[in-house]
Scaffold this motif. Structure first.
Motif, mmCIF file in Angstrom:
data_model
loop_
_atom_site.group_PDB
_atom_site.id
_atom_site.type_symbol
_atom_site.label_atom_id
_atom_site.label_comp_id
_atom_site.label_asym_id
_atom_site.label_seq_id
_atom_site.Cartn_x
_atom_site.Cartn_y
_atom_site.Cartn_z
ATOM 1 N N ASP A 67 75.320 -12.464 20.516
ATOM 2 C CA ASP A 67 74.658 -13.730 20.845
ATOM 3 C C ASP A 67 73.236 -13.494 21.353
ATOM 4 N N LEU A 68 73.073 -12.468 22.170
ATOM 5 C CA LEU A 68 71.762 -12.155 22.729
ATOM 6 C C LEU A 68 70.808 -11.744 21.607
ATOM 7 N N SER A 69 71.334 -10.953 20.681
ATOM 8 C CA SER A 69 70.541 -10.528 19.529
ATOM 9 C C SER A 69 70.063 -11.742 18.736
ATOM 10 N N THR A 70 70.963 -12.670 18.490
ATOM 11 C CA THR A 70 70.619 -13.884 17.737
ATOM 12 C C THR A 70 69.591 -14.721 18.490
ATOM 13 N N ALA A 71 69.779 -14.818 19.809
ATOM 14 C CA ALA A 71 68.852 -15.608 20.619
ATOM 15 C C ALA A 71 67.446 -15.004 20.580
ATOM 16 N N TYR A 72 67.368 -13.669 20.654
ATOM 17 C CA TYR A 72 66.042 -13.030 20.583
ATOM 18 C C TYR A 72 65.464 -13.082 19.176
ATOM 19 N N ASP A 73 66.327 -13.025 18.166
ATOM 20 C CA ASP A 73 65.822 -13.202 16.796
ATOM 21 C C ASP A 73 65.055 -14.518 16.683
ATOM 22 N N ALA A 74 65.637 -15.565 17.274
ATOM 23 C CA ALA A 74 65.029 -16.895 17.171
ATOM 24 C C ALA A 74 63.703 -16.975 17.915
ATOM 25 N N MET A 75 63.549 -16.145 18.946
ATOM 26 C CA MET A 75 62.346 -16.166 19.779
ATOM 27 C C MET A 75 61.320 -15.109 19.375
ATOM 28 N N ALA A 76 61.654 -14.294 18.388
ATOM 29 C CA ALA A 76 60.889 -13.060 18.173
ATOM 30 C C ALA A 76 59.418 -13.323 17.867
ATOM 31 N N THR A 77 59.140 -14.280 17.006
ATOM 32 C CA THR A 77 57.744 -14.515 16.612
ATOM 33 C C THR A 77 56.906 -14.941 17.814
ATOM 34 N N ARG A 78 57.474 -15.853 18.605
ATOM 35 C CA ARG A 78 56.759 -16.304 19.807
ATOM 36 C C ARG A 78 56.538 -15.147 20.786
ATOM 37 N N TYR A 79 57.564 -14.324 20.976
ATOM 38 C CA TYR A 79 57.430 -13.154 21.851
ATOM 39 C C TYR A 79 56.320 -12.223 21.360
ATOM 40 N N ALA A 80 56.339 -11.976 20.069
ATOM 41 C CA ALA A 80 55.365 -11.022 19.510
ATOM 42 C C ALA A 80 53.937 -11.528 19.652
ATOM 43 N N GLU A 81 53.771 -12.845 19.765
ATOM 44 C CA GLU A 81 52.426 -13.401 19.950
ATOM 45 C C GLU A 81 51.964 -13.327 21.405
ATOM 46 N N ASP A 82 52.899 -13.525 22.331
ATOM 47 C CA ASP A 82 52.516 -13.642 23.747
ATOM 48 C C ASP A 82 52.602 -12.336 24.544
ATOM 49 N N ILE A 83 53.732 -11.663 24.403
ATOM 50 C CA ILE A 83 54.070 -10.588 25.337
ATOM 51 C C ILE A 83 53.098 -9.395 25.276
ATOM 52 N N PRO A 84 52.711 -8.929 24.084
ATOM 53 C CA PRO A 84 51.761 -7.793 24.077
ATOM 54 C C PRO A 84 50.446 -8.136 24.764
ATOM 55 N N ASP A 85 49.911 -9.344 24.540
ATOM 56 C CA ASP A 85 48.659 -9.732 25.202
ATOM 57 C C ASP A 85 48.809 -9.735 26.713
#
Lengths: 213, 213
Positions: free
Chosen positions: B5-23
């Protein structure tokens, strides 16, 4: 020991210090861990002037310069300042006391005091911290590195030191004094005793900030 | 929430994470403060392989590489791993669980778990830490970054998180669990709540080491 006596004692030790201390600083990742962070914060806040108080042979002043910080060094010992100037002829170093800095009020972006309060008796510490606060601009950072004491109640514990009686300070209690002096804690690093092969003391860095207006 | 479930939840958030978190990681000096220190310690110990567990979009794996560390990334979310590979095509990333790493016993020079235990329930934490200890070579380092909890007695406090129920951990209590798992504290960094503008939590990094043989 009075300030003139301390100055004389460090003059006598200066050559030996200049040979050992910079190497030890550069070769231990944890002993210089907070310097790049401090430098980044100073640069992000607008590139002001930084005083390295108790700079000794000037190795950290020079490190700050390589990290893009406009730093100058101050030390009580004329001999130490002469060695700092010889090692880093392009940088500014001056003989002076960290209790009576020549900087104007609110003029500095940062102060580094790297093991510089080691001979400051606990009762005198508020004088020193008030002076740091005086010269820091609003938003300016103070980074304080020191031998740490993890006893439950005391502010400080004295210990023998090659040059003069020394003190190690409780990070919690010192953070309280900094707060009283008007400086807000930003972060603290505590390094375990095993990383100090000589004495087995923990070491600590307290990063504080004078609140922006 | 279970691992799938956690994997699926992060899959859904991945694009947004990849845009924000590294910056956010790169722009906050304190949020990446311990990474260069960790890298220096790894290099000084002989340049072994490092796992960035819970690597997300791979920005810290890549930072470790620029610091000369042979790091690879592991994450539960296939979508996150796809984004990490796309952003850093020369680096190694694999889908996997930090509770069941594919690395052999005593094979890694270091593990970075940067906010990766955030969804690990307190009762499960010993399983994760035992797995970290298993794969670390003697002398190897574990760097654990986490949201910190400064309550007096509890190991952890749950809090709401965009993806799933999350936990913040007491540095002292977590250090105790690490000790029980066979890892010795080397240093800790605690960052004040004011530096986390979103939630006002303190953040902490515990650097530990598996004792050398």
């Amino acid at each position: 020991m009075t300030a003139p006596d301390l100055s004389t004692a460090y003059d006598a030790m200066a050559t030996r210090y200049a040979e050992d201390i910079p190497d030890r600083y550069h070769s231990s990742p944890l002993n210089h861990a907070m310097i790049p962070v401090f430098a980044e914060l100073i640069r992000a806040a607008g590139d002001g002037l930084v005083a390295d108080v108790g700079c000794g042979p000037g190795h950290v002043t020079a490190h700050l310069h390589t990290l893009g910080v406009n730093a100058f060094g101050v030390d009580l010992s004329p001999e130490m300042i002469a060695l700092a100037r010889a090692a880093h002829p392009k940088l500014r170093f001056e003989v002076g006391s960290m209790d009576a800095l020549t900087a104007d009020d609110a003029s500095l972006a940062g102060i580094l005091a790297n093991y510089s309060i080691i001979h400051t008796p606990p009762g005198h510490l508020p004088v020193t911290l008030t002076e740091f606060h005086r010269v820091l601009a609003p938003g300016g950072y103070l980074l304080l590195g020191f031998q740490a004491y993890d006893g439950p109640d005391e502010l400080a514990e004295p210990f023998d030191h090659l040059v003069s009686l020394a003190y190690r300070y409780s990070p919690d209690r010192l953070a309280g004094l900094l707060h009283t002096a008007g400086l807000t804690e930003v972060a603290r690093l505590v390094i375990s005793p095993a990383e100090d092969p000589r004495r087995g003391f923990p070491q600590a860095y307290l990063l504080t900030r004078r609140p922006a207006n």
